[in-house]
Motif scaffolding. Structure first.
Motif, short mmCIF file in Angstrom:
data_model
loop_
_atom_site.label_atom_id
_atom_site.label_comp_id
_atom_site.label_asym_id
_atom_site.label_seq_id
_atom_site.Cartn_x
_atom_site.Cartn_y
_atom_site.Cartn_z
N SER A 81 0.84 -1.19 0.00
CA SER A 81 0.00 0.00 0.00
C SER A 81 0.87 1.24 0.00
CB SER A 81 -0.94 0.00 1.21
OG SER A 81 -0.22 0.20 2.41
N LEU A 86 -6.69 11.65 -3.28
CA LEU A 86 -7.86 11.32 -4.09
C LEU A 86 -8.75 12.55 -4.17
CD1 LEU A 86 -9.98 9.33 -5.42
CD2 LEU A 86 -10.78 8.90 -3.07
N ALA A 98 -3.80 3.49 -0.94
CA ALA A 98 -3.93 2.74 -2.19
C ALA A 98 -3.31 1.36 -2.03
CB ALA A 98 -3.26 3.49 -3.33
N THR A 100 -2.28 -2.41 -3.63
CA THR A 100 -1.91 -3.04 -4.89
C THR A 100 -1.02 -4.24 -4.61
OG1 THR A 100 -0.96 -2.61 -7.08
CG2 THR A 100 0.10 -1.54 -5.21
N ILE A 134 -8.36 2.47 -1.30
CA ILE A 134 -8.76 2.25 -2.69
C ILE A 134 -7.97 1.08 -3.26
CG2 ILE A 134 -9.46 4.62 -3.13
CD1 ILE A 134 -6.75 5.11 -4.44
N LEU A 135 -8.54 0.41 -4.24
CA LEU A 135 -7.85 -0.64 -4.98
C LEU A 135 -8.55 -0.86 -6.30
CD1 LEU A 135 -9.84 -3.33 -4.70
CD2 LEU A 135 -8.70 -3.56 -2.50
N LEU A 206 -6.42 10.57 -9.12
CA LEU A 206 -5.36 10.39 -8.13
C LEU A 206 -4.15 11.23 -8.52
CD1 LEU A 206 -5.38 6.49 -7.81
CD2 LEU A 206 -6.65 8.15 -6.43
N MET A 323 -12.00 1.51 -10.19
CA MET A 323 -11.47 1.73 -8.84
C MET A 323 -12.54 1.48 -7.78
SD MET A 323 -9.44 5.06 -7.34
CE MET A 323 -10.89 6.13 -7.25
N ASN A 430 -11.27 7.58 -12.66
CA ASN A 430 -9.84 7.52 -12.41
C ASN A 430 -9.20 6.84 -13.62
OD1 ASN A 430 -7.21 7.10 -11.50
ND2 ASN A 430 -7.77 5.21 -10.47
#
Length: 434
Positions: A81, A86, A98, A100, A134-135, A206, A323, A430
């Motif tokens: 992360s 945002l 975020a 990932t 968020i992801l 973002l 997103m 996004n």
């Protein structure tokens, strides 16, 4: 121009085997462990053939932000992360966590490893003051159970230039404006300021950091993700200020002796409608191009209506949710955004993790500013944390969720009233993977 990995092949984490038993350790990795972590990431994303990207991952390493599940010294799950701004409706920004690079090895699925990594990361994010997480979900059915909901959509177009002569006549122009090609070095220099101005106009956008620009302009190359230098063009107004940019690639395809090339738009930024029209007119004028593919554009962008024949634009095959948002601090998140109409709605939120659980009153003033507080008043709507995330940026509507049985209307007419309150003039979008 997207980034690398999404929150993808994961472990639903229903805990049927050893969730929370400590048989597999969940911990942050040290900087000197990046190489085996990167190897585990490649295996998890089914890319065992890819060369090591450890040098790139070291640039991403932050203390406590790259997690791993470790079994007998072997990395069997990965998670990363990072902090990012945002943009929310109204142009304010909130701190977002975020997520990932989420993988769980096929040898260790169904052991709750993702749940343990997610819980640890979200707790840390909330402690740092993140309003939301968020992801981008590679698999739809995993992340709702962690309170995430699909909050933006990617929407692209295939445009047949043989069916339309391009843009309609009479569209706005920029007096004294000009378009010039730009080198990748120029994009690294001028792109960040343009994007920082643009992102504050687009809910769901973002911030892009320095590493993003270096990667997307080829200064840094990541193994396994082929990069070929694209075309880039900048639009300037009469004073020389950059007001827009388009980045694209063109294939080399011929039908016998006739050109039949496809131009694919990779990134498109415009601060105003006249700039957007000028850039689209430029794109549609490129020699030898018979088809333009816009892979990702705002879902309510008027591009098809700008064409001489809107039927020449057909939906891109990958149009889908993009997103996902998970609200961590309800008051901070909803206080930051603006609203479509004055009023008051009380939400009863169910959240198994507890971050958003409870009854919340959202009160909106005539000027569109809002205040969100806990309340004991009777609730108007009941929903889960996942649906709260889906509604937060205005990318989803309350009546649609109610019609699908995902929001419960506790007071007649509450869904329609809440929809007016939460409505945004510009759909959340996004354009960037992460």
């Amino acid at each position: 121009m997207g980034n690398d990995a999404y929150g993808g092949p994961g472990d639903p984490g229903n805990g049927r085997l050893d969730e929370g038993t400590g048989a597999v350790e969940i911990r942050a990795i040290a900087e000197d462990e990046v190489e085996p972590w990167d190897r585990a990431l490649s295996l998890g994303f089914l890319r065992s053939h890819v060369e090591s990207a450890a040098d790139y991952r070291r640039r991403q390493w932050e203390p406590g932000r790259l997690l791993a599940a470790v079994d007998d010294g072997r990395f069997v799950a990965t998670f990363r992360s990072f902090d990012v701004e945002l943009t929310v409706p109204g142009g304010a920004v909130v701190p977002a966590n975020a997520i990932t690079s989420v993988t769980v090895s096929a040898t260790h699925r169904r052991r709750g490893l993702l749940r343990r990594m997610m819980s640890a990361d979200l707790a840390g994010a909330r402690a740092r003051g993140a309003a939301v997480a968020i992801l981008i979900a590679a698999e739809y059915n995993i992340y709702g159970r962690y309170g995430f909901g699909p909050a933006t959509r990617g929407h692209g177009w295939n445009i047949d230039l043989q069916r339309t002569r391009g843009l309609r006549a009479g569209l706005p122009t920029v007096p004294g404006g000009r378009i010039d090609f730009a080198t990748m070095a120029e994009m690294r220099k001028l792109g960040p300021e343009l994007h920082d101005r643009w992102r504050l106009t687009q809910p769901g956008a973002l911030a892009r950091d320095e590493l993003w620009w270096k990667r997307q302009t080829g200064e840094i190359k990541v193994p396994g993700f082929d990069w070929k230098e694209p075309f880039a063009a900048l639009h300037r107004d009469a004073e020389g200020t950059v007001t827009g940019a388009v980045v694209y690639k063109v294939d080399d395809n011929w039908d016998g002796s006739y050109p039949n090339c496809t131009l694919t738009v990779l990134d498109f930024l415009a601060l105003d409608r006249p700039t957007a029209c000028a850039l689209w007119r430029f794109v549609f004028s490129v020699d030898w191009v018979r088809k333009v593919v816009v892979e990702n554009l705002g879902p309510d962008d008027p591009l098809p209506l700008l064409l001489d024949d809107p039927r020449a634009a057909t939906p891109y095959v990958e149009n889908a949710d993009f997103m996902w948002v998970r609200v961590l601090d309800v008051a901070a998140a909803f206080d930051a955004r603006t609203y479509g109409a004055p009023g008051r709605v009380v939400l009863e939120v169910e959240d198994r993790e507890g971050w958003a659980a409870g009854r919340w009153a959202v009160e909106v003033a005539p000027d569109g500013t809002g205040r969100c507080t806990r309340t004991t008043d009777a609730a108007d709507l009941a929903l889960t944390a996942s649906q709260l995330g889906a509604l937060y940026l205005g990318g989803e509507t309350v009546p649609r969720l109610a019609a699908a049985g995902l929001v419960t209307e506790l007071r007649p007419g509450a869904a329609a009233a809440a929809d007016l309150l939460l409505r945004t003039p510009l759909a959340a979008w996004n354009p960037d993977g992460f």
